[in-house]
Design an enzyme around this catalytic site. Structure first.
Site, PDB file in Angstrom:
ATOM      1  N   ASP A 253       0.871  -1.187   0.000  1.00 36.92           N
ATOM      2  CA  ASP A 253       0.000   0.000   0.000  1.00 36.92           C
ATOM      3  C   ASP A 253       0.900   1.227   0.000  1.00 36.92           C
ATOM      4  O   ASP A 253       2.110   1.125   0.224  1.00 36.92           O
ATOM      5  CB  ASP A 253      -0.909   0.012   1.242  1.00 36.92           C
TER       6      ASP A 253
ATOM      7  N   ASP B 210       3.964   3.062  -4.316  1.00 37.69           N
ATOM      8  CA  ASP B 210       2.964   3.736  -5.148  1.00 37.69           C
ATOM      9  C   ASP B 210       2.789   2.853  -6.378  1.00 37.69           C
ATOM     10  O   ASP B 210       3.646   2.824  -7.258  1.00 37.69           O
ATOM     11  CB  ASP B 210       3.434   5.133  -5.542  1.00 37.69           C
ATOM     12  N   ILE B 211       1.697   2.138  -6.423  1.00 39.39           N
ATOM     13  CA  ILE B 211       1.535   1.110  -7.464  1.00 39.39           C
ATOM     14  C   ILE B 211       1.371   1.698  -8.867  1.00 39.39           C
ATOM     15  O   ILE B 211       1.392   0.955  -9.833  1.00 39.39           O
ATOM     16  CB  ILE B 211       0.359   0.148  -7.138  1.00 39.39           C
TER      17      ILE B 211
ATOM     18  N   TYR C 102     -13.798   5.974 -12.823  1.00 41.43           N
ATOM     19  CA  TYR C 102     -13.776   4.740 -12.027  1.00 41.43           C
ATOM     20  C   TYR C 102     -14.401   3.576 -12.788  1.00 41.43           C
ATOM     21  O   TYR C 102     -13.822   2.490 -12.894  1.00 41.43           O
ATOM     22  CB  TYR C 102     -14.525   5.011 -10.721  1.00 41.43           C
TER      23      TYR C 102
ATOM     24  N   LYS D 291     -12.650   0.095 -14.139  1.00 41.34           N
ATOM     25  CA  LYS D 291     -13.065  -1.242 -13.707  1.00 41.34           C
ATOM     26  C   LYS D 291     -13.484  -2.105 -14.904  1.00 41.34           C
ATOM     27  O   LYS D 291     -13.309  -3.318 -14.893  1.00 41.34           O
ATOM     28  CB  LYS D 291     -14.193  -1.128 -12.668  1.00 41.34           C
TER      29      LYS D 291
END
Ligand SMILES: NC(=O)c1ccc[n+]([C@@H]2O[C@H](COP(=O)([O-])OP(=O)(O)OC[C@H]3O[C@@H](n4cnc5c(N)ncnc54)[C@H](O)[C@@H]3O)[C@@H](O)[C@H]2O)c1
Length: 268
Positions: free
Chosen positions: A52, A78-79, A170, A174
């Site tokens: 995370d 930080d992905i 968003y 997804k």
């Protein structure tokens, strides 16, 4: 665990050795569904890599896991940065020698109308919610292929079925996750499955606070609960239990699928 009025659910059994010898990497593990999922796997014997961007929260989650007899390590990352994801996977392989299960739960869900959506924030949503999933898949997959085993679980959202105003970035992200996972399922290789968990509205602290009114009521949760076949608010545990099933060795004939964990608010 919340139950629907009138329901009489038998106690849920947790097998402490269910995921013994399994190494499970979870993104978004510092809170919400990620934290609950991490704790469920820890209780069942898995070694965890908790990823995370929130260091203090990650430390708290690991402390609680260890206090309950579980094991793992944390990686602040930080992905949205490929290099950082690659480093996390390299470290995990150095420490544990393998990754059996990759669970990608980290995401952001800001609300902005289409015409007011800041462009940099739109790109950030796609970067965290889609690109990062690809980064981890790209780096973890060779290790799973070498092992001939793996479970990859990516996260979509019930908003794809029931979109609300303000969620364009968003919902788009997804939708992308579903396409990515279906393609991955055909390319992954023997012993490796890739599936999507699609939570409905889930009562995480973040989602609840985002939608609650100043007087403490939460009409969005109430209205959806009415509409669902199961008339109660979805809980992080509901999603964690579904993920634990998909992540198990016995789910080896299920790949490229969407698991809608939303109380039956919509049908597929
Ligand atoms: N809660 C819901 O109602 C709901 C419904 C449908 C889908 N989902 C999905 O389930 C997942 C978890 O939702 P939640 O409610 O637990 O979310 P949450 O906001 O409570 O937790 C998300 C976590 O992701 C982390 N994160 C955000 N940006 C990051 C970054 N750049 N690098 C690393 N970590 C980062 C955050 O720090 C946080 O710990 C998400 O993918 C979300 O889209 C949630």
């Amino acid at each position: 665990m919340a139950t629907e009025r009138g329901a009489n659910i038998p106690p849920i059994k947790i097998y402490s050795d269910k995921f013994e010898d399994h190494v499970v990497l979870i993104t978004g593990a510092a809170q919400g569904i990620g934290e609950t999922t991490a704790k469920l796997f820890a209780k069942q014997g898995a070694a965890l890599i908790l990823v995370d961007i929130e260091e203090d929260k990650l430390k708290r989650v690991l402390q609680e896991i260890e206090a309950a007899g579980g094991k793992g390590l944390i990686r602040v990352c930080d992905i949205s940065d490929y290099g950082q994801c690659e480093q996390v996977v390299e470290d995990a392989i150095k420490t544990y020698g393998k990754i059996d299960v990759l669970i990608q739960l980290a995401a952001i869900y800001p609300f902005h109308s289409i015409i007011e959506h800041p462009i940099d924030l739109y790109q950030k949503v796609l970067s965290i919610n889609i690109n990062a999933s690809f980064y981890f898949i790209r780096t973890v997959l060779p290790h799973m292929q070498e092992a001939g085993y793996g479970r990859i679980i990516n996260t979509a959202s019930g908003t794809l079925q029931l979109p609300s105003p303000g969620q364009n970035a968003y919902v788009t992200s997804k939708g992308g996750v579903i396409g990515m996972t279906r393609q991955l399922a055909v390319e992954a290789g023997p012993g490796i499955t890739a599936n999507v968990i699609m939570p409905g509205l889930i009562q995480t602290e973040h989602a609840w606070n985002l939608l609650s009114k100043p007087d403490g009521t939460n009409p969005v949760f109430d209205q959806l609960s009415e509409k669902q076949c199961v008339h109660r608010a979805g809980q992080p545990e509901d999603v964690a239990y579904t993920i634990a099933f998909i992540a198990s060795p016995e789910a080896s004939f299920i790949s490229g699928q969407i698991f809608d964990c939303g109380g039956g608010a919509t049908f597929h």
